[in-house]
Each structure stands twice: as structure tokens, then as C-alpha cells.
Scaffold this active site. Structure first.
Site, mmCIF file in Angstrom:
data_model
loop_
_atom_site.group_PDB
_atom_site.id
_atom_site.type_symbol
_atom_site.label_atom_id
_atom_site.label_comp_id
_atom_site.label_asym_id
_atom_site.label_seq_id
_atom_site.Cartn_x
_atom_site.Cartn_y
_atom_site.Cartn_z
ATOM 1 N N ARG A 64 35.789 -75.140 -7.578
ATOM 2 C CA ARG A 64 36.558 -75.798 -6.504
ATOM 3 C C ARG A 64 36.518 -77.311 -6.665
ATOM 4 O O ARG A 64 35.480 -77.869 -7.023
ATOM 5 C CB ARG A 64 35.978 -75.428 -5.130
ATOM 6 C CG ARG A 64 36.240 -74.001 -4.755
ATOM 7 C CD ARG A 64 35.566 -73.630 -3.441
ATOM 8 N NE ARG A 64 34.816 -72.398 -3.605
ATOM 9 C CZ ARG A 64 33.828 -72.025 -2.825
ATOM 10 N NH1 ARG A 64 33.435 -72.766 -1.815
ATOM 11 N NH2 ARG A 64 33.205 -70.885 -3.054
ATOM 12 N N HIS A 118 27.697 -72.390 4.788
ATOM 13 C CA HIS A 118 26.311 -72.329 4.280
ATOM 14 C C HIS A 118 25.300 -72.702 5.381
ATOM 15 O O HIS A 118 24.187 -73.137 5.076
ATOM 16 C CB HIS A 118 26.086 -73.316 3.105
ATOM 17 C CG HIS A 118 26.824 -72.991 1.851
ATOM 18 N ND1 HIS A 118 27.376 -73.978 1.072
ATOM 19 C CD2 HIS A 118 27.083 -71.821 1.237
ATOM 20 C CE1 HIS A 118 27.951 -73.424 0.005
ATOM 21 N NE2 HIS A 118 27.793 -72.110 0.089
ATOM 22 N N ARG A 167 25.735 -60.940 7.949
ATOM 23 C CA ARG A 167 26.228 -62.286 7.680
ATOM 24 C C ARG A 167 27.724 -62.279 7.974
ATOM 25 O O ARG A 167 28.462 -61.454 7.433
ATOM 26 C CB ARG A 167 25.997 -62.657 6.230
ATOM 27 C CG ARG A 167 26.601 -64.003 5.923
ATOM 28 C CD ARG A 167 26.756 -64.245 4.469
ATOM 29 N NE ARG A 167 27.393 -65.530 4.280
ATOM 30 C CZ ARG A 167 28.064 -65.853 3.190
ATOM 31 N NH1 ARG A 167 28.177 -65.000 2.208
ATOM 32 N NH2 ARG A 167 28.610 -67.033 3.085
ATOM 33 N N ASN A 185 25.367 -58.086 3.913
ATOM 34 C CA ASN A 185 26.264 -59.203 3.627
ATOM 35 C C ASN A 185 27.486 -58.651 2.879
ATOM 36 O O ASN A 185 27.421 -58.418 1.674
ATOM 37 C CB ASN A 185 25.514 -60.234 2.779
ATOM 38 C CG ASN A 185 26.375 -61.430 2.414
ATOM 39 O OD1 ASN A 185 27.568 -61.464 2.723
ATOM 40 N ND2 ASN A 185 25.770 -62.401 1.756
#
Ligand code: ADP
Length: 368
Positions: free
Chosen positions: A225, A164, A75, A8
Site C-alpha cells: 500500500r 490495528h 476480532r 479472527n
């Protein structure tokens, strides 16, 4: 042994994990941080070299030779509309990942570098790309389109992609097991609550709506965020604060959410501690948590209505797995809203394991 290496590559780090897929166990895992900085390795090529050296280290390594690795699963954050499931990597796939760098400029380039490094350092070992976006490719148009001129979707691919996906898929499958019912018979809402937070309506195994959008900025309140807001705020800030588009993007991505509201921290642990303190910050930490919980409840209501029913709400990731008070609070608040039979479950996510399984399945099919 069915050994799969999961890689990843993030914006400045490379995480890895080696799985024995047959036995469902992780044999080794680690992280290389601060790639490109003076105190770390030069680039992703060097990072992959270090990973392979660690795995095959004579004293501490999990394997004696790289030849034991059957496949590598990467990923990849963005697969656009092209990738509806995980795929074996070839030249064409590489070109597409490159194309989607435009939509994920921080995430897709490091994945590409990681894949290219593996194809040299671990030459001959098949590689698979597992996309964060692909689980959400089942969303209908009415859910993924924005109410802006249609030509921008056609010209620039502006639509909701969602992220996700690997985590939502993993916990949805686990939830079905936990409930002892086929996934195809269930209406679930999965809540991935980490630093980044997103929720997905999973109707009979398919993602039909999700809270993140064109980018991972939309939806829930997150660590730093903002999540949903009136887009006119951007123009208002440009005018009132004389800010550039870039600074506003930084504010919404890095200075907002739990951190921006509380003024204390982006970390839920710090906020919980702060609410119990006798400081001035306690009130604003409480407010940030209230806003966080309120927005999750609103999305549960929305997705319950969108699916026309609900069997379970599933919580996962750092906050979802470690803050049982939050799950309890939401379940209590919604007790007169959702049917009594609706279960509130906490299920640890394991995106790397799902990447390893997908990789093994694809490689097995190709070698059959
Ligand atoms: P990321 O999204 O970067 O993978 P995580 O899934 O670990 O991050 O989520 C980070 C959030 O989860 C933070 O707000 C942190 O407070 C919370 N968290 C993570 N681990 C724990 C823990 N063991 N106990 C309490 N809170 C935790």
C-alpha cells in the site's frame, strides 16, 4: 478453567486460538485458509465447524467438550463511531456491524458470518466483539476530521477511524510495564509494522492520533500500500493512463508500497537480501527501505510535536519485531532530535490475547 476462544475471520481465512485466560496461556491455535475455494471449506459456517471439531478431537483436541468454552471473542475490523470499547454481542450489535460493512467491505462481512456461525454451532456461549477501530475513538476532532466539506462527515461518516487498535493498545500497556511507570503518565508512539503498517500517538493511555484513516490505505509506506499521497495523483492517473477508479484502487492497495517502489517484493526479508546482492534491483530495494524508514521518522516527529513530549517509541509486528537494524537506525538518526531519555523499545504484539482478556472481562461482568 477460564477458556476463551478467539476467532479472527479475514477476507478468505479464519484464525482461531484457545486461551486459558487465568493462566495467560494459549492451549491451541490454527488457521483455515482459502475459504470458499475448491480445495478448502465452503464457507465460514463450515470453517467454524472444523475449528470446533479440531478443538474437541478425542485424540488431539485441547478440550473434551465445547461446554468448557466460557466465551468467544471476535476480532471485528470496523466499529464506526459507535463502539468505543469491546461489547457483548446481541441483535443490536449485529445490526451495527452490518451497517459498518459499507466502511469495511472486505473485513466486516466475514466477521459477521463467523459470529452467526458460532451462535448456531456453539449455541448459548456468550460472544464479544473487539474492534480494531475502538482504541482510536479517543482522537479529538482536529485529528480525525479531513479538510473536506463537513457535510461529508455528517452524511457519510468520512473521517479518520484508524486500525490495528488492539495491537497499539496491547503494546502501549506492555511498554508501561517495561518502563515501570503507569500508562497514564506516559507519552508513547507505537509503530505496528507488518504487511499493513500504522503508527499511533498514545498520550497517557489514549490514542490521540493515528496514521491510518478512513481505510487502512493512509499513512506509512506498507508492503503493497502506498500510504500518504497527494489525492490529485488519482485524477492525474485517470487522465494519463486512462484508468478506472477501481484499477487505481488496486494499484494503490496491491501494487504500491515496498513492492511498487522496489519492483522486488513486498516482504522486508526479500528487500534486505536484495540490497546485499549485486543485481540491478539492489538500488531500488535500498530506496524502498529508505522511504519506509523516512516516513516512520516523519511521523515520530509529528506525533512528538502533537503530544508535546515523548517517553518511548515502541516497535511491533513482523517488521518491528524482527529487524533490529531498523529500530537502531531510527534511534541513531533521531538522537539529536528527541530528548536523550526517550527509549526505543521492541515489544511483540499479541492481539489475540487482548481479545481473549476483553472477552473474559465482559462476560465476567455480565455474569456477576
Ligand atoms: P501481517 O501484517 O500480515 O500480520 P506480519 O506482521 O508477519 O504480517 O509482517 C510481515 C512483514 O514482517 C514482512 O515484511 C516480513 O518480512 C516481516 N517478517 C515477519 N516475520 C519475520 C521474521 N521472522 N524475520 C524477519 N522478518 C519477518
Amino acid at each position: 478453567m477460564r477458556l476463551i476462544l478467539v476467532i479472527n475471520c479475514g477476507s478468505s481465512s479464519a484464525k482461531y486460538q484457545l486461551f486459558d485466560v487465568g493462566k495467560h496461556i494459549s492451549l491451541a491455535k490454527g488457521l483455515i485458509e482459502r475459504i470458499g475455494q475448491a480445495d478448502s471449506c465452503r464457507d465460514y459456517y463450515e470453517a467454524i465447524e472444523i475449528i470446533v471439531a479440531r478443538l474437541t478431537d478425542k485424540k488431539k483436541g485441547a478440550i473434551s467438550s465445547r461446554d468448557e468454552i466460557r466465551g468467544i471473542g471476535h476480532r471485528v475490523v470496523h466499529g464506526g463511531e459507535e463502539f468505543k470499547s469491546s461489547v457483548l454481542i446481541n441483535e443490536k450489535v449485529l445490526k451495527s456491524i452490518l451497517k459498518y460493512c459499507e466502511l469495511a467491505p472486505l473485513h466486516n462481512p466475514p466477521s459477521l458470518s463467523g459470529i452467526k456461525a458460532c451462535s448456531k454451532i456453539l449455541k448459548g456461549i456468550k460472544q464479544v466483539a473487539v474492534f480494531d477501530t475502538s482504541f482510536h475513538q479517543t482522537m479529538p476532532e482536529k485529528a480525525f476530521l479531513y479538510g473536506i466539506p463537513f457535510r461529508y462527515y455528517e452524511k457519510h461518516g468520512i473521517r479518520k477511524y484508524g486500525f490495528h487498535g488492539t495491537s497499539h493498545r496491547f503494546v502501549a500497556e506492555k511498554a508501561a510495564g517495561r518502563l515501570g511507570r503507569p500508562l497514564k503518565s506516559l507519552r508513547l508512539i507505537t509503530c505496528h509494522l507488518g504487511n499493513g503498517c500504522s503508527m499511533t500517538a498514545v498520550n497517557r493511555g489514549r490514542s490521540v492520533d493515528t496514521s491510518m484513516g478512513l481505510t487502512p490505505l493512509e499513512g506509512l509506506l506498507m508492503g503493497t500500500r502506498s500510504g500518504d499521497l497527494d489525492p490529485a495523483i488519482v485524477f492525474y492517473l485517470i487522465e494519463k493512463e486512462k484508468l478506472s477508479a477501481e484499477s487505481i484502487s488496486d494499484i494503490l492497495n496491491k501494487e504500491s508500497g515496498l513492492l511498487g517502489v522496489s519492483g522486488v517484493s513486498n516482504d522486508m526479508r526479500d528487500l534486505v537480501k536484495s540490497t546485499k546482492s549485486k543485481t540491478k534491483s539492489a538500488k531500488r530495494s535500498r530506496l524502498a527501505i529508505d522511504m519506509f524508514v523516512y516516513r516512520i521518522k516523519k511521523y515520530i516527529g509529528a506525533y512528538f510535536a502533537a503530544m508535546g513530549g515523548l517517553d518511548a517509541v515502541v516497535f511491533t509486528a513482523g517488521i518491528g519485531e524482527n529487524h533490529p537494524w531498523l529500530v537502531r537506525r531510527i534511534a541513531v538518526d533521531l538522537r539529536n532530535v528527541v530528548p536523550e531519555k526517550v527509549k526505543f523499545l521492541v515489544i511483540p504484539t499479541n492481539e489475540e490475547l487482548l481479545i481473549a482478556r476483553d472477552t473474559y472481562e465482559i462476560i465476567k461482568k455480565r455474569s456477576a
